[in-house]
Design an enzyme around this catalytic site. Structure first.
Site, PDB file in Angstrom:
ATOM      1  N   LYS A  93       0.808  -1.220   0.000  1.00 40.32           N
ATOM      2  CA  LYS A  93       0.000   0.000   0.000  1.00 40.32           C
ATOM      3  C   LYS A  93       0.842   1.271   0.000  1.00 40.32           C
ATOM      4  CE  LYS A  93      -4.468  -1.455   1.650  1.00 40.32           C
ATOM      5  NZ  LYS A  93      -4.322  -2.891   1.976  1.00 40.32           N
ATOM      6  N   GLU A 115     -10.013   7.175   3.480  1.00 42.59           N
ATOM      7  CA  GLU A 115     -10.921   6.311   4.212  1.00 42.59           C
ATOM      8  C   GLU A 115     -10.172   5.028   4.504  1.00 42.59           C
ATOM      9  OE1 GLU A 115     -10.689   6.188   0.999  1.00 42.59           O
ATOM     10  OE2 GLU A 115     -10.562   4.013   0.792  1.00 42.59           O
ATOM     11  N   SER A 383       1.806  -9.749  -0.741  1.00 42.41           N
ATOM     12  CA  SER A 383       1.405  -8.340  -0.679  1.00 42.41           C
ATOM     13  C   SER A 383       1.689  -7.683   0.671  1.00 42.41           C
ATOM     14  CB  SER A 383      -0.078  -8.195  -1.034  1.00 42.41           C
ATOM     15  OG  SER A 383      -0.877  -9.018  -0.204  1.00 42.41           O
TER      16      SER A 383
HETATM   17  C1  LIG Z   1      -5.118  -3.908   1.367  1.00 43.03           C
HETATM   18  C2  LIG Z   1      -4.414  -5.185   1.144  1.00 43.03           C
HETATM   19  C3  LIG Z   1      -4.744  -6.054   0.068  1.00 43.03           C
HETATM   20  C4  LIG Z   1      -5.894  -5.816  -0.868  1.00 43.03           C
HETATM   21  O1  LIG Z   1      -5.783  -4.700  -1.664  1.00 43.03           O
HETATM   22  P1  LIG Z   1      -5.460  -4.752  -3.238  1.00 43.03           P
HETATM   23  O2  LIG Z   1      -5.781  -3.389  -3.698  1.00 43.03           O
HETATM   24  O3  LIG Z   1      -6.350  -5.801  -3.861  1.00 43.03           O
HETATM   25  O4  LIG Z   1      -4.037  -5.105  -3.382  1.00 43.03           O
HETATM   26  C5  LIG Z   1      -3.976  -7.198  -0.108  1.00 43.03           C
HETATM   27  N1  LIG Z   1      -2.956  -7.499   0.718  1.00 43.03           N
HETATM   28  C6  LIG Z   1      -2.617  -6.710   1.751  1.00 43.03           C
HETATM   29  C7  LIG Z   1      -1.475  -7.103   2.617  1.00 43.03           C
HETATM   30  C8  LIG Z   1      -3.328  -5.525   2.003  1.00 43.03           C
HETATM   31  O5  LIG Z   1      -2.974  -4.748   3.048  1.00 43.03           O
END
Ligand SMILES: *Cc1c(COP(=O)(O)O)cnc(C)c1O
Length: 415
Positions: A93, A115, A383
């Protein structure tokens, strides 16, 4: 394949999806933002500044790790993972938020709003605001404020004002409405930092562009490490930003791209967040854009469920709706239980604590890898890291002792 080549007069549409369905009061703000974004995108100096910031502040490039032990156990494809969990604030993010921070400075604005549901995007935005010296207000449903005490605590320490939203169901969608109201009032000084590749144009394109750094790095890293391109890439899909980020590096390659949505308690139960996998999602317009949504026959949004807060959302990026229809990206779902199991494997055999969101991508990837040959390669986007999910893990593993202990700890945040 260039995703962002627009048909004349249809800027911000990907096939049928996307667009900007916004109230008239926000038109000027969106036009100003689109103009600034276009200018930044065509200016190599802007991208250089962005690279420098992500490298010196967020540890980029993030490494690629070979999952040697799990690959050996499954005796199929070799599995690699792109380590977005090693970023500042622990997830991808921050890539998007830092990019929008630079753009805010170029717009000459000094106040950012956002938000947040689970709080991860709020923490990333508050972090960026502290670094850039912006005033920061985070809108959060009252119910989420209660559920996410630790994140609220950190946002406040980072200098942000957290505003609990008491309207409606007191969750994410009510917080979005409140943030838009703020923006319509204070747009002269304020930028709205949207957290994923959804919303009205130019947000999907802009967020996807900042996240494309993941795929750019990963493609080169895989060539360096293995001398070949991966056969398949897996990424979890909430709004779609980390998935688009890694996929964009490989759109011109013969690589299978798989987006993994939250199967929740099972696709047949209705308690999931699979908009593109399965049959429950359908096209509609909500929250400023046209895409696939989980809605009933009258277009009312349904309730969704996932053990991973970041995947628990009714809509999905219009870019992914388009790529799904074009069969460029395939979609699968992994349920809560599979995600927990995949996370346990990663912890025990690789020493990696994944976010529950990311664990969905691994669940689908492990299943596929077991059926592939040893000379084939899978790349999974990790992610984010899992520290934030400590409650959900403890609950899913029925560790009652820990649940009690953690609840006590969180109470101490409140005093
Ligand atoms: C917010 C989040 C997501 C989902 O958001 P995308 O916009 O689909 O990437 C996925 N993994 C983590 C670790 C997150 O914090």
């Amino acid at each position: 394949m260039n995703l962002f080549e627009f048909e004349p007069g249809r800027e911000g549409f990907y096939g049928e999806y996307g667009g900007a369905y916004i109230p008239e009061i926000l038109w000027r703000t969106f036009t100003e933002l689109t103009t600034a974004f276009r200018k930044a995108k065509s200016d190599p100096g802007f991208w250089r500044e962005y690279l420098n910031l992500t490298q010196t502040y967020s540890g980029r490039p993030t490494p690629v790790t070979c999952l040697k032990n799990i690959s050996k156990m499954l005796n199929g494809a070799q599995i690699f993972t792109k380590r977005e969990d090693l970023n500042q604030t622990g997830a991808h993010k921050i890539n998007n938020v830092l990019g929008q921070g630079l753009l805010t400075a170029r717009l000459g604005k000094n106040r950012v709003i956002a938000e947040t549901g689970a709080g991860q995007h709020g923490v990333a935005t508050a972090t960026m605001a502290a670094r850039f010296g912006f005033e920061c207000v985070i809108y959060m449903g009252e119910e989420d404020v209660r559920r996410q005490r630790p994140n609220v605590f950190w946002m406040e320490q980072l200098g942000a004002r957290v505003v609990p939203v008491t309207a409606g169901s007191r969750t994410l969608k009510d917080a979005i409405n409140e943030a838009l109201r703020d923006w319509a009032t204070y747009f002269e000084t304020t930028h709205y930092v949207l957290g994923t590749a959804c919303g009205a144009h130019p947000f999907p394109e802009m967020v996807a562009w900042f996240q494309s750094i993941i795929g750019q790095e990963a493609r080169q890293q895989m060539l360096n490490l293995t001398g070949q391109l991966p056969d398949a890439i897996y990424a979890c899909v909430g709004g779609g930003s980390n998935a688009l980020g890694i996929f964009q590096g490989f759109l011109c390659d013969p690589v299978k791209l798989v987006g993994v949505e939250a199967g929740g308690k099972g696709l047949h139960t209705g308690q999931h967040a699979a908009r593109l996998a399965g049959k429950d999602g359908s096209p509609g317009v909500a929250q400023g854009y046209k895409s696939y949504f989980l809605q009933n026959m009258e277009g009312q949004m349904r309730t969704t469920h996932s053990i991973a807060a970041g995947l628990d959302y009714i809509g999905v990026s219009p870019i992914l709706s388009h790529l799904s229809e074009k069969k460029v990206v395939q979609f699968e779902a992994a349920d809560d239980e599979m995600a927990i199991k995949a996370a346990q494997l990663l912890m025990k055999y690789e020493g990696i604590i994944p976010a529950l969101e990311s664990a969905h991508a691994f669940a689908a990837a492990f299943k596929a890898a077991a059926k592939m040959r040893n000379d084939q390669i899978i790349l999974v986007n990790l992610s984010g890291r899992g520290d934030k999910d400590i409650f959900n893990f403890a609950e899913a593993l029925h560790d009652d002792k820990w649940i009690e202990f953690l609840k006590e700890k969180v109470k101490s945040y409140e005093s």
